[in-house]
Design an enzyme around this catalytic site. Structure first.
Site, short mmCIF file in Angstrom:
data_model
loop_
_atom_site.label_atom_id
_atom_site.label_comp_id
_atom_site.label_asym_id
_atom_site.label_seq_id
_atom_site.Cartn_x
_atom_site.Cartn_y
_atom_site.Cartn_z
N THR A 7 47.40 -20.84 -22.17
CA THR A 7 47.61 -21.32 -20.79
C THR A 7 46.30 -21.68 -20.11
OG1 THR A 7 49.68 -20.13 -20.49
CG2 THR A 7 48.40 -20.54 -18.51
N SER A 49 49.64 -19.42 -28.07
CA SER A 49 49.30 -18.30 -28.97
C SER A 49 50.51 -17.68 -29.64
CB SER A 49 48.48 -17.24 -28.24
OG SER A 49 49.28 -16.47 -27.39
N THR A 80 47.72 -15.72 -23.85
CA THR A 80 47.87 -14.30 -23.53
C THR A 80 48.98 -13.61 -24.32
OG1 THR A 80 49.33 -14.80 -21.68
CG2 THR A 80 46.98 -14.59 -21.19
N ASP A 81 49.94 -14.40 -24.84
CA ASP A 81 51.11 -13.75 -25.47
C ASP A 81 50.74 -12.93 -26.69
OD1 ASP A 81 52.72 -14.76 -23.53
OD2 ASP A 81 53.64 -16.33 -24.76
#
Ligand code: GLU
Length: 314
Positions: A7, A49, A80-81
Site C-alpha cells: 500500500t 504482499s 502490511t498484510d
C-alpha cells in the site's frame, strides 16, 4: 532502500484505472520534504504482499545480504498484510543485519496516508548509531517492534502494528530513535537456504473446539512437517489427539497456541497431561505464533536441521 510494493507504493495505474503498487522507492523518498539522507534504491519486485512467496523473501534476503555491508542501514518497504512474516523470514536468515521494515495502512493520496512518516521513521532507525544492535525491526506508527513478535492486529487501523508479548523496542519521533528496552537475542537459524522452500512443505493447522478429524487428516497429509496452533496453553482436543500422535511418528510436529500471547505450557496446571504428545516427539514452541513457527520449520527442513524451539539467550 529496498522497495517491494504494498500500500505504501500504491498509485492509480493509468491503464487499468486501478490502484497498484507502482511507485518506486525514489518516487516515495522524493515526497518527504527535507530528507537529506543519501539513499541507494533497489526494487527486486513490486507486489501486494499477500502475493509474496518464500521465493520473494529469499530474493529479499539475498538482496539485503549483498547491500547491507556497503550501507549504514537498510530499509525495506513492504505490504502490511505479510510484513511480520517477511521480517521474521529475513531475520531467521540474516539476524545480525540491521533492517527496518515499513509500510502504510492507507495509500498515497488519501487523507490518512501514513507511508511518508513511516518511511521517514524507518530511515531514521536504520541510520541510527543504535541500529546495529536491533536486528530486523518493523517501524510503523512511530513504534519500533521486533521481527519475532510484531503483529498486524487490526485490518485497517493506523496503529494496527503491535506485539504479541508487549516487547516494544522503542519509538521514533522527529527523526530520533528512543530506545525503551534492550532487544532480546535468540537462537536464529542464521543461514540462507540454497533454494526457495516449497510453500506446501509444512502443513499449518489452527485447532478449534469440536475439530473435524477428516479435515485434520486432509490438512496434514503429504506434508514434510506440521505446525499446530493448539487451544489455550497448548491443549489438543481428544478428537484429533491420536491423529496428531500418528503424524508425529512420520514428520516433525510443532505445537503453538492460537491465543494472542503467552507460552505453550500446561505442565504446571495439569501434570502429565501431555506425556503422550511429548512421548510421540511433538515439539513445544513457547514463543512464536503459528505463521512464524511455520516459517522456522520450513527453513529448518530446507537447511536439513531439526526444529529448535525459538529461545532467547543472555
Ligand atoms: N494487501 C496489500 C499488501 O499487503 C495492501 C495492504 C498494505 O500494504 O497495507 O501489500
Amino acid at each position: 532502500m529496498i522497495a517491494t510494493g504494498g500500500t505504501i507504493a500504491m498509485a492509480t495505474d493509468p491503464g487499468s484505472g486501478l490502484r497498484r503498487p507502482i511507485l518506486s522507492g525514489a518516487q516515495l523518498a522524493a515526497r518527504i520534504s527535507g530528507l537529506d539522507v543519501p539513499l541507494a534504491h533497489s526494487q527486486p519486485y513490486a507486489i501486494a504482499s499477500e502475493d509474496a512467496t518464500f521465493e520473494h523473501w529469499l530474493t529479499l534476503a539475498r538482496e539485503v545480504e549483498q547491500l547491507a555491508p556497503g550501507h549504514a542501514g537498510v530499509v525495506v518497504m513492504h505490504g502490511t498484510d505479510t510484513m511480520e512474516e517477511a521480517a521474521f523470514f529475513l531475520s531467521e536468515c540474516l539476524p545480525r543485519h540491521p533492517v527496518a521494515f515499513c509500510g502504510a495502512m492507507q495509500p498515497p493520496g488519501t487523507v490518512g496516508y501514513d507511508g511518508g512518516r513511516n518511511l521517514l521513521d524507518a530511515i531514521s532507525v536504520a541510520r541510527s548509531p543504535l541500529a546495529p544492535g536491533l536486528g530486523t525491526v518493523v517501524v510503523m506508527n512511530h513504534e519500533v517492534l521486533p521481527a519475532w513478535d510484531v503483529i498486524k492486529r487490526d485490518s485497517v487501523a493506523l496503529d494496527s502494528f503491535s506485539t504479541r508479548h508487549g516487547t516494544r523496542i522503542g519509538t521514533v519521533h522527529d527523526r530520533q530513535l528512543r530506545l525503551l528496552s534492550r532487544p532480546l537475542q535468540f537462537n536464529w537459524l542464521n543461514a540462507i537456504p540454497a533454494a526457495a522452500p516449497s510453500a506446501d512443505a509444512v502443513a499449518y493447522v489452527r485447532l478449534t473446539g469440536s475439530p473435524g478429524r477428516r479435515q485434520f487428516r486432509a490438512a496434514v497429509g503429504g506434508a514434510d512437517g506440521v505446525v499446530i496452533e493448539a487451544l489455550g496453553a497448548g491443549s489438543v482436543p481428544a478428537a484429533v489427539k491420536a491423529d496428531v500422535i500418528a503424524v508425529s511418528a512420520l514428520v516433525p510436529v510443532v505445537l503453538t497456541t492460537r491465543t494472542g500471547s503467552g507460552p505453550v505450557q500446561a505442565e504446571d496446571s495439569y501434570p502429565h497431561a501431555w506425556d503422550d504428545l511429548l512421548a510421540a516427539g511433538v515439539t513445544l514452541e513457547k514463543r512464536l505464533d503459528g505463521p512464524r513457527a511455520r516459517i522456522r520449520l520450513t527453513l529448518s527442513l530446507a537447511l536439513d536441521r531439526a526444529y529448535a524451539p525459538f529461545e532467547p539467550y543472555i
